[in-house]
Scaffold this motif. Structure first.
Motif, PDB file in Angstrom:
ATOM      1  N   HIS A  65       0.856  -1.179   0.000  1.00  0.00           N
ATOM      2  CA  HIS A  65       0.000   0.000   0.000  1.00  0.00           C
ATOM      3  C   HIS A  65       0.897   1.236   0.000  1.00  0.00           C
ATOM      4  N   PHE A  66       0.659   2.122  -0.959  1.00  0.00           N
ATOM      5  CA  PHE A  66       1.462   3.342  -1.026  1.00  0.00           C
ATOM      6  C   PHE A  66       0.680   4.469  -0.386  1.00  0.00           C
ATOM      7  N   PRO A  67       1.045   4.858   0.839  1.00  0.00           N
ATOM      8  CA  PRO A  67       0.297   5.955   1.473  1.00  0.00           C
ATOM      9  C   PRO A  67       0.477   7.241   0.679  1.00  0.00           C
ATOM     10  N   ASN A  68       1.624   7.399   0.092  1.00  0.00           N
ATOM     11  CA  ASN A  68       1.893   8.609  -0.687  1.00  0.00           C
ATOM     12  C   ASN A  68       2.643   8.188  -1.946  1.00  0.00           C
ATOM     13  N   ASP A  71       6.331   8.759  -2.563  1.00  0.00           N
ATOM     14  CA  ASP A  71       7.350   8.099  -1.757  1.00  0.00           C
ATOM     15  C   ASP A  71       7.825   6.787  -2.355  1.00  0.00           C
ATOM     16  N   PRO A  85       7.254   1.479  -1.218  1.00  0.00           N
ATOM     17  CA  PRO A  85       7.245   2.776  -0.545  1.00  0.00           C
ATOM     18  C   PRO A  85       8.527   2.988   0.258  1.00  0.00           C
ATOM     19  N   LYS A 435      -8.275   3.082  13.811  1.00  0.00           N
ATOM     20  CA  LYS A 435      -8.318   4.487  13.403  1.00  0.00           C
ATOM     21  C   LYS A 435      -8.760   5.403  14.547  1.00  0.00           C
ATOM     22  N   THR A 464      -0.541   4.808  18.335  1.00  0.00           N
ATOM     23  CA  THR A 464      -0.927   6.207  18.150  1.00  0.00           C
ATOM     24  C   THR A 464      -1.123   6.956  19.452  1.00  0.00           C
TER      25      THR A 464
END
Lengths: 744, 157
Positions: A65-68, A71, A85, A435, A464
């Motif tokens: 999964h590429f969050p950005n 990157d 990534p 989340k 988190t």
């Protein structure tokens, strides 16, 4: 064909290949020395991967999964370009390129230790082989995994590992599923150079579940990291250095985590194995059946390993949305309860008060005769904790045809809200909890009620720094939490914004309120739910993009029972009942049943309610039947028969179907697909197996106003013994041992 | 033949005429009249050497010289009316079948004392109680319980 002929053929082919691809050598040169060429040329080379490489797929279907998207970096693994990534390690990049790197200490879900050195690969322009699990992938990195250097390095590591490893694979329970065994096939030497004596390590006592043979340990420290990072107990640690290094509990103590069994799975060697399973079977003798756990409402995905008619062990199955790859100790070790206290023959209580085994024909005839003699309003049905959706709909349909509306599911309390699905499921979903940034736990102790949900909350809290506020009796948590209060008055304070924790809640982006199913049993539950709804409204917990108002259910059949509307017309009816049909309900208090009532017990274990029964109908346990269960987040899943039924027992719904025919009110379904289509008319979400269907409406907007105030009575502990919650776990010897030694 | 007569006369002298006939019957000469096998063994025995007697009373004979090789060892069973090959204990089996030249008495010294089980002849056809049934067999009294689960007992005894 002779060897020489073969060799000459191979040579010919390679020569032909080289001739047909004259640019081959040239392009290689560009790739290996990009700094000598201008960027345009090298970009062109990267854009067109070498055409003679066969396609490779990521290991085990791994996806990235590429969050950005900015990157993304490109690395080359054995010449294959792969985009990953930024921040991924070399090992992960290799996985994406379809190369499985041998490893012992690296585990996807644990922090990186980098101490086993098995994952060494060669990286171009690096003077030494690098440990791929700890090395971040850098743009343009050229990784070689199958070079003589990497192989030799791994062989060296393997030789050192085997130096102090006992050669006891024939008597080791890990044999056949051992990482060290497998990898020594590829990198081990056929002879040893070690002539000194091997070291030996004293075994540690980790309790009744985990057997240790510490001499086999290779100090990968996976168990230590698991205990501190996932299980949240600081029980295991590393002692000593060098050849004196040992894994152990610092002082003599047991491992007190409810997830301790998972160290058996993550141990790459046979140092930590299952104590109840020790020397019982070899893993290649076992038949694996992919099924669902029913000991709590999480519905953990499990594999039931059986040999012949026996369940030999239970291991987790990967499901990222529910249990990841862990299961609780109760799930893993209760299986011996399936072999004890089983009901295997239909029985009728005679005039002398003793049970006599009879044929199905006689037993059903007696029940059918009695049920026609009582008035419809005196008929009551209670479904038990472990009931599957099929048997519950069959029971409801059957008793409805007999004229009774009093069918309920034990533990749902009087008048449960079964109308709005969002009012009794975990709307955020278990994986969605990650989340959340603030948790409010109301009257629930997730650590004992749903250990996998607790692990998820802990993961979020660790990752988190999410805040956790807890309202309820003092309880054991394995993460930082604030104990806000013990009773509903704290909720009222929160709803009115007077409580100091309110600011944390109202400032939260994704607040998650989790209400325990123990509230169902309270008389003032409607008032409590309306207070909780008020809090949710104030902190904006229910939005189109986020539903943070959750129920945490307790039992496997609970969500399905509410989906199917197993709600009694009046809970009091049991006190005036003349005919009680108990379908595995062992926690229902049958003292309230009048003495002259006729009680039918249908179930698989002689636990509590059988003693009150007049007729016993033996049913099959969840390992022996196909059944649909919905977990606390509303995800329907099915069990699959792993072992044959015991004795003369039958599937629950089939018993009721047969009884309905004897009672001359035949139910209109004869097979599983027919009964499922009947379920589909009542609760279509139960047919969407392995898919979570979110609730359509949220409750807070639709619930009627409640004027009354909640009681002052504090919340109580619902599950007092994590290890023994239902008829199967109560029959288990291992669970009895656990509760004696580890009870919290 | 003369030696046979001499032996008979010696027996009469020792035991008397009644004892002689009793001995004749016990040794199976009378049943040998109807049993050709036994009679042939008895005739064979003349001039042969007794190599040993096992603990059941079976006599092991050997006659070297004028007998055909391969027929020079035999057994006279202790029981004269009901005999079969399974009555030969394992220590004599090897000698009798020319597997070894060590006699049963010599081989008996090698028998393990800790777990060596007494020899038992095959009682097939002699009634169920004599027949060996494996532990999975329905007629084995100590039959193994293959039920893999425990049932609930209505009343605790």
């Amino acid at each position: 064909m002779g060897l020489g002929q073969l060799a000459s053929r191979a040579l010919l082919r390679s020569a032909r290949l080289a001739a047909s691809n004259p640019h081959h050598q040239f392009r290689r040169a560009i790739v290996t020395t990009p700094e000598l060429h201008n960027s345009a040329e090298s970009a062109a080379a990267e854009a067109h991967p070498e055409p003679d490489l066969p396609k490779r797929n990521p290991v085990a279907g791994a996806r990235v999964h590429f969050p950005n998207p900015d990157d993304a970096i490109e690395v080359f693994v054995d010449g294959y370009p792969v985009k990953v990534p930024k921040g991924m390690t070399v090992l992960q990049a290799c996985l994406m390129a379809g190369v499985d790197i041998p490893r012992f200490c690296y585990h996807d879900r644990l922090s990186i230790a980098g101490n086993c050195r098995m994952c060494l690969v060669e990286v171009e322009k690096s003077p030494k082989p690098v440990a791929s699990c700890a090395m971040p992938a850098l743009p343009g990195m050229k990784i070689k995994t199958a070079t003589p250097l990497a192989k030799k390095a791994r062989e060296g590591v393997m030789e050192f590992l085997l130096m102090n490893h006992p050669l006891d694979c024939p008597i080791c329970d890990q044999g056949g599923e051992c990482d060290l065994q497998d990898q020594s096939m590829a990198f081990g030497s056929d002879r040893g150079r070690f002539t000194e004596t091997k070291r030996s390590v004293v075994d540690k006592n980790l309790g009744p579940l985990v057997k240790t043979v510490m001499t086999r340990c290779i100090q990968c420290t996976r168990c230590v990291r698991f205990a501190s990072e996932i299980a949240g107990v600081q029980d295991l640690g590393v002692l000593g250095r060098g050849s004196g290094e040992e894994i152990g509990t610092y002082v003599e103590r047991l491992m007190t985590s409810e997830l301790s069994g998972n160290v058996i799975d993550i141990c790459p060697v046979g140092a930590l194995t299952s104590k109840p399973f020790a020397f019982k079977a070899r893993n290649w003798e076992l038949k694996g059946t992919e099924s669902i756990d029913v000991t709590d409402a999480v519905g953990s995905n499990i594999r039931i390993d059986s040999r012949g008619p026996e369940v030999m062990r239970i291991v987790p199955r990967l499901n990222e949305d529910i249990n990841e790859e862990w299961i609780s100790d109760k799930t893993r070790f209760f299986y011996d309860g399936l072999k004890r206290q089983r009901l295997n023959d239909p029985m009728i209580r005679g005039a002398d008060g003793r049970f006599k085994a009879v044929s199905w024909h006689d037993a059903l005839a007696v029940v059918a005769e009695v049920i026609h003699k009582v008035k419809p309003e005196e008929i009551v049905g209670v479904a038990g904790k472990l009931s599957d959706a099929e048997s519950m709909i069959a029971l409801k349909d059957f008793l409805n045809r007999m004229g009774s509306e009093n069918i309920w599911y034990e533990g749902n309390g009087p008048n449960p809200n079964a109308d709005l699905r969002s009012g009794y499921i975990m709307n955020t979903s278990i994986s969605g909890l990650e989340k959340a940034d603030v948790f409010l736990l109301v009257g629930t102790q997730p650590r004992v009620e749903a250990a996998m949900v607790n692990a998820r909350i802990r993961k979020t809290v660790i990752a988190t720094n999410a805040k956790v506020g807890y309202v309820g009796p003092s309880a054991d948590f394995n993460y930082d939490h604030e104990h806000l209060g013990t009773g509903p008055e704290t909720l009222t304070e929160l709803a009115e914004g007077r409580h100091p924790f309110y600011s944390a809640l109202s400032n939260a982006k994704n607040p998650a309120i989790i209400v325990g199913a123990g509230i169902f049993g309270r008389k003032d539950k409607d008032a409590i739910f309306s207070v909780v709804d008020n809090i949710a409204k104030k902190i904006n917990a229910v939005r189109p993009d986020w539903n943070g108002l959750n129920m945490l259910l307790l039992n496997a059949g609970q969500a399905a029972a509410l989906d199917l509307g197993l709600v009694a017309e009046s809970e009091k009816s049991i006190e005036s009942a003349k005919f009680v049909y108990v379908m595995g309900a062992d926690d229902e208090n049958l003292d309230r049943v009048p003495d002259d009532a006729f009680v039918v017990y249908q179930g698989h274990h002689g636990d509590r309610s059988v003693y009150r029964a007049n007729v016993i109908l033996p049913a099959s346990a969840f390992t022996e039947k196909e059944g649909t269960y919905a977990n606390t987040e509303g995800c329907a899943q099915t069990t699959v028969p792993a072992v044959p039924t015991v004795g003369d027992s039958r599937d629950d719904w089939k018993i009721i179907r047969a009884l309905s025919e004897v009672a001359r009110v035949s139910l209109p379904y004869d097979n599983l697909s027919a009964i499922r289509s009947r379920i589909g008319t009542v609760a279509p979400n139960l047919l969407r197996v392995d898919e979570r269907e979110p609730a359509a409406f949220s409750t807070s907007a639709l619930r009627p106003e409640v004027k009354e105030k909640p009681d002052a009575a504090p919340f109580t502990t619902v599950v007092d013994n994590f290890y023994m919650t239902d008829s199967i776990t109560r029959a288990s010897k291992i669970m009895a041992q656990c509760s004696a030694l580890l009870k919290k | 033949m003369a030696s046979v007569v001499r032996g008979a006369l010696k027996l009469i002298k020792e035991k008397g005429i009644g004892g002689f006939f009793r001995e004749i019957r016990n040794e199976g000469y009378l049943s040998g009249l109807l049993d050709g096998n036994l009679m042939q063994t008895k005739i064979h025995n003349i001039g042969a050497t007794v190599v040993g007697v096992d603990k059941f009373g079976n006599k092991y004979y050997e006659k070297l010289g004028d007998t055909q090789y391969g027929r020079h060892r035999w057994v006279e069973y202790a029981s004269k009316n009901r005999y079969n090959a399974s009555q030969v204990p394992p220590e004599w089996h090897g000698w009798l079948h020319y597997i070894t030249d060590h006699t049963g008495d010599e081989l008996l010294l090698l028998k393990p004392t800790r777990y060596g089980v007494e020899h038992k002849e095959n009682f097939s056809g002699e009634g169920d109680e004599y027949i060996y049934h494996s532990k999975g067999h329905a007629l084995n009294p100590g039959q193994r319980d293959w039920t893999r689960y425990q049932t609930w007992q209505p009343k605790k005894a």
